[in-house]
Design a protein around this motif. Structure first.
Motif, PDB file in Angstrom:
ATOM      1  N   PHE A  94       0.833  -1.196   0.000  1.00 59.64           N
ATOM      2  CA  PHE A  94       0.000   0.000   0.000  1.00 59.64           C
ATOM      3  C   PHE A  94       0.868   1.247   0.000  1.00 59.64           C
ATOM      4  O   PHE A  94       1.814   1.368   0.777  1.00 59.64           O
TER       5      PHE A  94
ATOM      6  N   ALA B 196      -4.113   9.689   6.807  1.00 60.03           N
ATOM      7  CA  ALA B 196      -3.438   9.190   5.620  1.00 60.03           C
ATOM      8  C   ALA B 196      -4.476   8.623   4.653  1.00 60.03           C
ATOM      9  O   ALA B 196      -5.413   7.937   5.064  1.00 60.03           O
ATOM     10  N   PHE B 197      -4.286   8.935   3.382  1.00 57.67           N
ATOM     11  CA  PHE B 197      -5.140   8.400   2.324  1.00 57.67           C
ATOM     12  C   PHE B 197      -4.366   7.282   1.629  1.00 57.67           C
ATOM     13  O   PHE B 197      -3.189   7.457   1.299  1.00 57.67           O
ATOM     14  N   PHE B 198      -5.055   6.179   1.388  1.00 57.14           N
ATOM     15  CA  PHE B 198      -4.389   4.993   0.855  1.00 57.14           C
ATOM     16  C   PHE B 198      -4.775   4.728  -0.590  1.00 57.14           C
ATOM     17  O   PHE B 198      -5.904   5.006  -1.012  1.00 57.14           O
ATOM     18  N   GLY B 199      -3.831   4.154  -1.320  1.00 55.45           N
ATOM     19  CA  GLY B 199      -4.122   3.611  -2.629  1.00 55.45           C
ATOM     20  C   GLY B 199      -4.832   2.275  -2.484  1.00 55.45           C
ATOM     21  O   GLY B 199      -5.058   1.780  -1.380  1.00 55.45           O
ATOM     22  N   GLN B 200      -5.169   1.677  -3.629  1.00 49.08           N
ATOM     23  CA  GLN B 200      -5.940   0.434  -3.641  1.00 49.08           C
ATOM     24  C   GLN B 200      -5.091  -0.796  -3.327  1.00 49.08           C
ATOM     25  O   GLN B 200      -5.628  -1.872  -3.128  1.00 49.08           O
TER      26      GLN B 200
END
Lengths: 112, 112
Positions: free
Chosen positions: A90, A101-105
């Motif tokens: 991630f 925090a914003f996460f990718g897929q």
């Protein structure tokens, strides 16, 4: 409204091969991170960056390298892939150290 | 080293009931942030709720609330009126300055 974008979503590597996991964010965040998630475990920090040109090791950096030449991009390089690197990876970003925090897929990587 | 402990690998709750997920953390810092993230089968990491350590008031977000006990280093998540869509892995995370440190997660099952 892209947020954090990771590519590829899935990959199978042979032992000893190399690859780069791409991560880009369009939110102008200063902080970016790479985590790995093994089955039944939480996320472990591999590397992080607090701004362009600045990177630092996390809990499990061995076998990986990163660079941060721009604010938007934070690629993760795997050299000489090993079965122990089979995991879900991630990428995440945040504006500051005290914001969410914003996460990718995520990228599911299998090394065989 | 800072650690986050989630002592419940699995929890089960009936629809419309209330469930509490526990989390403890170890730190010598006085200023930090705490988060609960939800990870459904899609594996996307979704922020549920955040708490600033300097705030005594417990955070709430609709059906989700926390019980933050700073002296005890405890940060539990309460989900009220549970819904089928709440079924997921829940991760507690501690953030002193730069990066999030995650617990191993609690798998929440919601039964009709």
């Amino acid at each position: 409204n892209a947020g954090v974008t990771q590519t590829p979503k899935f990959r199978i590597l042979k032992i000893g091969q190399s690859m780069t996991l791409q991560c880009t964010q369009d939110m102008n965040h200063n902080y970016m991170y790479w985590y790995r998630q093994d089955p039944g475990m939480g996320l472990k920090l591999i590397y992080y960056s607090v701004g362009a040109g600045i990177t630092d090791k996390g809990e499990v950096p061995n076998g990986y390298n990163v660079s941060r030449s721009t604010t938007e991009d934070f690629p993760l390089r795997l050299e000489l892939a090993a079965p122990s690197q089979t995991s879900v990876y991630f990428c995440a970003s945040s504006y500051r150290g005290n914001t969410e925090a914003f996460f990718g897929q995520g990228t599911r990587l299998t090394v065989v | 080293a800072q650690t986050v402990t989630q002592s419940q690998p699995e929890m089960s709750v009936q629809e419309a009931e209330t469930v509490t997920l526990s989390c403890t953390y170890d730190t010598s810092e006085s200023d930090y942030y705490l988060f609960w993230y939800k990870q459904p089968p899609s594996r996307q990491m979704i922020l549920v709720i955040r708490q600033e350590a300097y705030k005594q008031q417990n955070a709430t977000e609709n059906r989700f609330s926390v019980n933050f006990q700073k002296a005890a280093k405890s940060f539990s998540l309460k989900i009220s009126d549970s819904q089928l869509g709440d079924a997921a892995m829940y991760f507690c995370a501690y953030r002193p300055k730069y990066a999030l440190n995650f617990g191993k997660g609690t798998s929440l099952l919601v039964t009709p």
